[in-house]
Every structure is written in structure tokens, then in C-alpha cells.
Design a protein around this motif. Structure first.
Motif, mmCIF file in Angstrom:
data_model
loop_
_atom_site.group_PDB
_atom_site.id
_atom_site.type_symbol
_atom_site.label_atom_id
_atom_site.label_comp_id
_atom_site.label_asym_id
_atom_site.label_seq_id
_atom_site.Cartn_x
_atom_site.Cartn_y
_atom_site.Cartn_z
ATOM 1 N N ARG A 234 0.835 -1.211 0.000
ATOM 2 C CA ARG A 234 0.000 0.000 0.000
ATOM 3 C C ARG A 234 0.867 1.257 0.000
ATOM 4 O O ARG A 234 0.562 2.233 -0.695
ATOM 5 C CB ARG A 234 -0.917 -0.003 1.226
ATOM 6 N N SER A 237 2.419 1.735 -3.498
ATOM 7 C CA SER A 237 1.404 2.186 -4.460
ATOM 8 C C SER A 237 1.084 3.662 -4.266
ATOM 9 O O SER A 237 0.944 4.416 -5.238
ATOM 10 C CB SER A 237 0.133 1.344 -4.308
ATOM 11 N N ALA A 238 0.990 4.098 -2.998
ATOM 12 C CA ALA A 238 0.713 5.502 -2.720
ATOM 13 C C ALA A 238 1.859 6.399 -3.174
ATOM 14 O O ALA A 238 1.638 7.489 -3.719
ATOM 15 C CB ALA A 238 0.451 5.695 -1.229
ATOM 16 N N LYS A 241 1.821 6.727 -6.921
ATOM 17 C CA LYS A 241 0.718 7.612 -7.304
ATOM 18 C C LYS A 241 1.124 9.077 -7.177
ATOM 19 O O LYS A 241 0.859 9.900 -8.059
ATOM 20 C CB LYS A 241 -0.495 7.318 -6.419
ATOM 21 N N LEU A 242 1.809 9.423 -6.086
ATOM 22 C CA LEU A 242 2.263 10.804 -5.890
ATOM 23 C C LEU A 242 3.356 11.160 -6.888
ATOM 24 O O LEU A 242 3.396 12.280 -7.415
ATOM 25 C CB LEU A 242 2.766 10.984 -4.461
ATOM 26 N N SER A 244 3.642 10.006 -9.849
ATOM 27 C CA SER A 244 3.023 10.148 -11.171
ATOM 28 C C SER A 244 2.437 11.536 -11.387
ATOM 29 O O SER A 244 2.223 11.959 -12.525
ATOM 30 C CB SER A 244 1.933 9.092 -11.350
ATOM 31 N N LEU A 245 2.177 12.246 -10.293
ATOM 32 C CA LEU A 245 1.658 13.623 -10.379
ATOM 33 C C LEU A 245 2.793 14.641 -10.424
ATOM 34 O O LEU A 245 2.543 15.839 -10.288
ATOM 35 C CB LEU A 245 0.758 13.905 -9.168
ATOM 36 N N ASP A 257 -2.996 10.058 2.187
ATOM 37 C CA ASP A 257 -3.484 9.126 1.175
ATOM 38 C C ASP A 257 -3.836 7.769 1.771
ATOM 39 O O ASP A 257 -4.768 7.103 1.312
ATOM 40 C CB ASP A 257 -2.415 8.950 0.091
#
Length: 686
Positions: A234, A237-238, A241-242, A244-245, A257
Motif C-alpha cells: 500500500r 502504491s501511494a 501515485k504521488l 506520477s503527479l 493518502d
């Protein structure tokens, strides 16, 4: 070190050792004869050169000066200068060679080791200065083992200081308990305290790919915070995700998150992230720029075990990254990394997952690829991975008082070595030198460590100028601060949009400071009213910031304990009234508002005014359970200095439009009776 004058017998094993030593000593004498011949040849060459210079210069000076006497004086003066220059050149270039002081001075060793008839082992024979060739070892890892007060810390500090002074190898010491800070300052090392002026940034890319950085950060958190495989998945993945921004993640963003929508006390991941939040944040570049230009110490005093493990593991990872990015740094030994009381860290790694490769094993596996060596000090040798024990170039064993310790013998000591180590005094050790073993010396040395002298400490302090780290101006508890903001942003109704609403505890602390004028009395007021009674809430603890630190981090209070302008706008009645501008009314009306604000604040509730007249003069937000504001039930107050029926009706209609309870505040009973005739709203006379 203890010595015995009357040795009754020598064991066969030690007789063989003594024979080997004599052979080695004979080889050493041959080497010294070779050195003497070399210097004789150098002197002959120098004399021949001087003779030719003398002959040539005498002819030149006689031709120029025309006087044989003056020519002789000039030639003699030139010859003397030539000899002085040659001598300085030899001593400067070969001085360490011919003086015989190659290597780092570690102490004094004894000639051999015997077993007297009494049964107690003892070191006997003449003493000699003992040096170790640290730079010339097959690898640069050192293991120092010993029980409490056996002298292993002195050995570690002496080795690090003299390696820096004699071989120009800088040290980076990680001090587990902060016991060596005073020593580091004495020898001119920069002292970095975690988290006051040093933190780690797990999420900064530093030239690494996003996937790789996310994996390394997750691995660090798994070891330090003891995350499960599911929790680690987890987290990774978080982070991806960050990334990717195109944002560099922070711990508070990661927490938001993963945990912000969960019940904090029921969420294990939330608690484990909070346990390490103090050490994650701004990572000063001055630290990494200075480890190769001077000596440094990182103090972990006051941190919990999870925080200490995370800092150690992250520093080790970052050092490997630095040497990977700059291959030219691996050409020679550049850095000595010293881990004091490292057994606590390695034991934690092993307890978490014994099947995983430890950070120490990873460094050893990479061998001499990196230009730095590890010096590990530990009480329990079995806590260190066996691969490190087998690979370290220098093994320094001090006294072990535990009787059964050598029953778990994992380095193959003989009974004489075990007997010696049980009786060794403070600072005495059994030294295994792999570099000497490759030259034919297969036995250990019995060494008494020579302490670092005051002159050496002064010379080291003069050689390097210590960097004074700056205090990191960011909250020590980022998750706690972010949670306060998150609660405010997600629960505040539209009516209160734009208002600066602190947490319940911080607001009451601001009230206490405004009323009393100093911190000591403010703390007393908080406890007397029962607003904050816990010492941990007031003064903070290992896992919780103080109420002052929280208020300072939001900018409501300055470091000196005074309210800032931002804080005064929240609690000062005059500034609250001024917020309404022309709607604040007459002086009589303003005085009534001041009394009302004080009444609300005496209850510990939040008093506010709006910049636009919206049906009431003042609003009140009460406390819900567990020091959380109750935004669902607002209380509003209308201050009336007259009983005009039309004005009262307008106020009632506006209050009903947004569903808030209304209370009229008046300054005499006649106005209260007049209001009660036209409405069923409560009136309070102040």
C-alpha cells in the motif's frame, strides 16, 4: 596488561607461535638491511653529485671572482645549501618510511602469550609499539567487540581519530545514544542532532528512477516501522501515485493518502507512520557535502528504536548511492563509517525478518566497490551477520564477562584466547589482522590500546573546522500538524469559510497566553481550568509535540512564547471586533461585544466574527468529544443596546435562515423584557 615474571611452562601451541615470530622477525631484519642499503646508495649518489657540483662551481667562481679564497667560500656555502635541500627532500618524501611509523598507532603489543602453571593465561615478554596498516587492508571493515566498560568505545574513537589525523580518512560516526557528542566537538567534528538539525528525506529522487526510489523508501519503512507485506504494498502504491503527479511525496501526504479516512486509533499503519514522523523531513545538503571534507557525528539521542533504525539504514543507503553516482570516489579509501552500539540496529533487522539480506551484509557483499569502510562496535558478536565477521579485515576482541558467552563461539577461538579475554583488563584486546595474515602472521596480537592524547585531539581540531548546523524550522510532528489542518478543512461548514480556526488545544493555549502574558502562568491556567492536564500534552514527549511547538508550527505563537499577529487576530477581542468594520456599532455596542467574547472564551469555546453583517454579531463553536470542534451546532449572539421591534425581527429572520441558535446579549433588564415580548429567544444580561 597483566604480566607474569615467572613463567613455568609454555604450551606447544604457543611455542609454535613464538617460532613463527622469530622467523618473521628475521625477515624483518633482512628488510631493514635492504632499507639501510638503499639509503647508503642514496647517500653515495648524493655525495657524488656534491663532488661534481663542488668541482664545477669552483672553476666558475674562480673565473668570475678572480680570487681563490672567495671562490672557496662561495662553493662551500652552495654545497651546504645543496645538502640541506637534499636532506629536507629525503625526510619530506621518505620520512615516514625510514622512521618506521607506517600505519595507524593503535597501542602497545606483547611478544607472545603463555599459560602459567596456575592455569590463568597471561601475556609476557617485551612490549612494542603496534600499528595497523588500515589503508592497505584487503577490505576496510572493522569489528570491535566487548562487554560494557571493556574499552571498546575508546578503541573505536582512537581508531577513527588517528585514521583521520595520520591517513587523512574522514569519519562519519553514528552515535546511537549520543554519548560521544562532547568528544566529537573536542576533535573538531561537526555534530548533527536528529531531529533538531538533521532529518532524512526518504522520497527525494537524487537522480534515481521513481520506481527504484519508491522501492527503497518502502524497504526502509518496512525495516524501521515493521510494516507487513500488505502494508508495504500500500505504501509503495501511494508513493508511485504521488510520483506520477510529478510531486515529491512527503510523509504527511503519504499519511493523508493512506490513513486520513480511517479511524486513527484502529489503524495500525497510521500508528507506525506516526512513530517515525520526527526523523523524516528536510535533509540538509551541507551534511552530505561535508562528510568528505571533514569529520561528522550524527547523534540519535532521544529517539525511539524505530526512528534510530530508520536513520541508520537510510544513511547507509545514501552513502552507497553517493559512491555509485561518483565512481571516481571508489579509487581510494575516502570515508570511515563508524556505528557505535550497532548491535541494537542489526538485532532489530534480524528480528524483523531473518531471511532478508541486512544492510551490513549488502555492503560487505559489494566488497571493495565502495571507497568507504565500516567500523562496527557491538556488545554481542552474534548480533552481527556472520558474513561481516568473516569478511572484516580487523577483528578487535575485548573482555567478555559473560561466563557462557564463549560457549556460543562463532569465530573459532582457542582455549588460551578465551582464557585471556575473560581476564583482560580495560582497553586490552585480542587483535586479528587480515593484512598481516596475508604476509604470514597467522596468530593474533595482544594489544593494550593507547588513548588519544590531548596534543592529537588539538591537532585534529586545528586540521578541520567544524560546521555549525542550523536548526530545521519545520514541525517535528508533521502528521499531527497535517491531521489538525485536515480536520479543519474537511469539517468546516460554508458559513465559516475563510476563518482561521486552530485546534481546540492550541486555541485554549492561545487564550491562556493572551490572558496571562507568559508561558508559566499560561500552563497553570490550562491545568486549573482542566483544558490540558497531561504533562505530555503540555510539554511533549518522544511521540508527541508540546503544545507550544504545535502553536509555533502554525505561526500563532513565536519562539519566545508571545502571540504573533496571526494569533492575536484569532483571540484578541479588539481585533475580532475590528473585523466587522462599520458594523461594529457604537462604543456601547463594542463593549457589549467584548464582554460576550470574554464569556465565550472563559468556557474554552471558539469566538468568531464575520467580516460581513450576517444576522448576528458573534458566533460560538463548542467543543465536541476528544477536543474536536462541533461544527454541527453553532451558537450565535446578537448584542442589542435598544429594543426596536423592527431590528429584532430582522435578526431573528436571518438567524433562522442558516439554522443557528440565537441568543440576545443586552446590558439592562428593560431591553431584555422588551425582546422577550416580541420573541421566544433567550436573553442574557451582561
Amino acid at each position: 596488561m597483566r604480566r607474569y615474571d615467572n613463567v613455568l611452562r609454555v604450551s606447544p601451541e604457543n611455542a609454535t607461535i613464538m617460532l613463527r615470530k622469530r622467523i618473521l622477525a628475521y625477515g624483518g631484519r633482512l628488510r631493514h638491511l635492504h632499507d639501510a642499503a638503499w639509503f647508503a646508495w642514496l647517500g653515495a649518489r648524493l655525495a657524488l653529485k656534491g663532488f661534481l657540483v663542488l668541482l664545477t662551481s669552483s672553476l666558475i667562481f674562480y673565473t668570475v671572482l678572480g680570487s681563490i679564497v672567495l671562490a672557496d667560500y662561495a662553493v662551500i656555502a652552495g654545497f651546504v645549501l645543496l645538502m640541506v635541500g637534499a636532506f629536507l627532500e629525503i625526510t619530506g618524501r621518505y620520512g615516514r618510511f625510514w622512521r618506521g611509523d607506517r600505519g595507524i598507532l593503535i597501542g602497545r603489543s606483547f611478544a607472545h602469550y603463555t599459560e602459567p602453571a596456575g592455569g590463568d593465561a597471561a601475556a609476557v615478554g617485551s612490549e612494542k609499539v603496534h600499528r595497523i596498516d588500515y589503508s592497505g587492508q584487503p577490505n576496510h571493515h572493522v569489528l570491535i567487540n566487548g562487554s560494557t566498560s571493556s574499552g571498546k568505545t575508546v578503541t573505536m574513537l582512537t581508531l577513527a581519530a588517528r585514521a583521520s589525523l595520520q591517513d587523512r580518512i574522514n569519519f562519519l560516526m553514528i552515535d546511537w545514544n549520543g554519548e560521544n557528542e562532547a568528544w566529537a566537538k573536542k576533535v573538531g567534528a561537526s555534530v548533527w542532532k536528529v531531529p533538531e538539525n538533521f532529518k532524512i528525506n526518504l522520497f527525494k529522487l537524487n537522480g534515481m528512477g521513481k520506481e527504484s526510489r519508491a522501492s527503497m523508501a518502502t524497504e526502509s519503512l518496512m525495516i524501521a516501522a515493521r510494516l507487513t507485506s500488505l502494508q508495504a504494498t500500500r505504501v509503495k502504491s501511494a508513493l508511485l501515485k504521488l510520483y506520477s503527479l510529478d510531486r515529491e511525496p512527503s510523509l504527511s501526504q503519504l499519511w493523508e493518502d493512506l490513513c486520513s479516512n480511517k479511524a486513527s486509533k484502529a489503524n495500525v499503519l497510521d500508528q507506525r507512520l506516526r512513530a517515525i514522523q520526527r526523523v523524516i523531513g528536510y535533509e540538509p545538503e551541507e551534511f552530505w557535502n561535508g562528510i568528505f571534507s571533514g569529520n561528522s557525528l550524527v547523534s540519535l539521542a532521544g529517539l525511539n528504536e524505530s526512528e534510530k533504525s530508520l536513520v541508520v539504514y537510510s544513511i547507509m543507503q545514501r552513502i552507497c548511492e553517493l559512491f555509485d553516482k561518483n565512481p571516481e570516489m571508489n579509487a581510494k579509501l575516502r570515508l570511515m563509517v563508524v556505528l557505535d552500539e550497532a548491535w541494537q540496529f542489526f538485532r532489530r533487522e534480524r528480528e524483523f525478518d531473518s531471511r532478508r539480506e541486512s544492510s551490513l551484509e549488502k555492503v560487505v557483499r559489494l566488497g571493495r566497490k565502495y571507497g568507504f569502510g565500516l567500523v562496527v562496535s557491538t556488545q554481542q558478536i552474534e548480533d552481527v551477520p556472520k558474513v561481516f565477521i568473516n569478511s572484516c579485515a580487523l577483528l578487535m576482541l575485548h573482555q567478555q564477562r559473560e561466563y557462557e558467552y564463549y560457549g556460543r563461539n562463532i569465530i573459532g577461538l582457542g582455549r588460551y584466547e578465551e582464557s585471556y579475554l575473560k581476564a583482560a583488563g580495560q582497553g586490552e584486546m585480542l587483535l586479528f589482522d587480515r593484512g598481516m595474515a596475508q604476509k604470514g602472521q597467522l596468530w593474533p596480537e595482544y594489544v593494550k590500546v593507547s588513548h588519544l592524547s590531548e596534543a592529537e585531539a588539538t591537532a585534529l581540531a586545528l586540521k578541520f573546522s567544524a560546521h555549525i548546523p542550523k536548526t530545521i524550522l519545520e514541525p517535528q510532528m508533521p502528521i499531527e500538524m497535517h491531521a489538525d489542518r485536515h480536520a479543519q478543512e474537511t469539517r468546516t461548514p460554508a458559513l465559516l469559510a475563510g476563518l482561521d480556526i486552530p485546534s481546540v488545544a492550541v486555541y485554549r493555549f492561545m487564550i491562556a497566553i493572551h490572558r496571562t502574558g507568559n508561558l508559566t502562568k499560561a500552563y497553570e491556567m490550562l491545568r486549573e481550568k482542566g483544558w490540558l492536564t497531561s504533562l505530555a500534552s503540555l510539554y511533549g514527549g518522544k511521540s508527541k509535540p508540546s503544545i507550544l511547538a504545535r502553536a509555533v508550527s502554525f505561526g500563532y505563537v513565536g519562539q519566545e512564547g508571545k502571540l504573533t499577529e496571526k494569533g492575536l487576530k484569532v483571540v484578541d477581542p479588539e481585533r475580532l471586533i475590528a473585523r466587522q468594520g462599520i458594523y461594529s456599532g457604537s462604543e456601547e455596542h463594542k463593549e457589549l461585544m467584548r464582554r460576550t467574547i470574554r464569556m465565550i472564551q472563559d468556557r474554552g469555546n471558539f469566538a468568531f466574527t464575520l467580516s460581513v453583517k450576517d444576522g448576528f454579531d458573534l458566533g460560538e463553536i463548542k467543543e465536541k468529544m476528544k477536543r474536536v470542534w462541533n461544527y454541527e451546532e453553532l451558537m450565535t449572539y446578537e448584542c442589542q443596546t435598544n429594543a426596536l421591534e423592527e431590528e429584532i425581527s430582522k435578526c431573528i429572520e436571518r438567524a433562522r435562515s442558516f439554522g443557528a441558535k440565537m441568543v440576545f446579549i443586552v446590558n439592562n433588564y428593560d431591553i431584555a423584557k422588551a425582546i422577550e415580548k416580541v420573541s421566544d429567544y433567550k436573553c442574557v444580561v451582561l
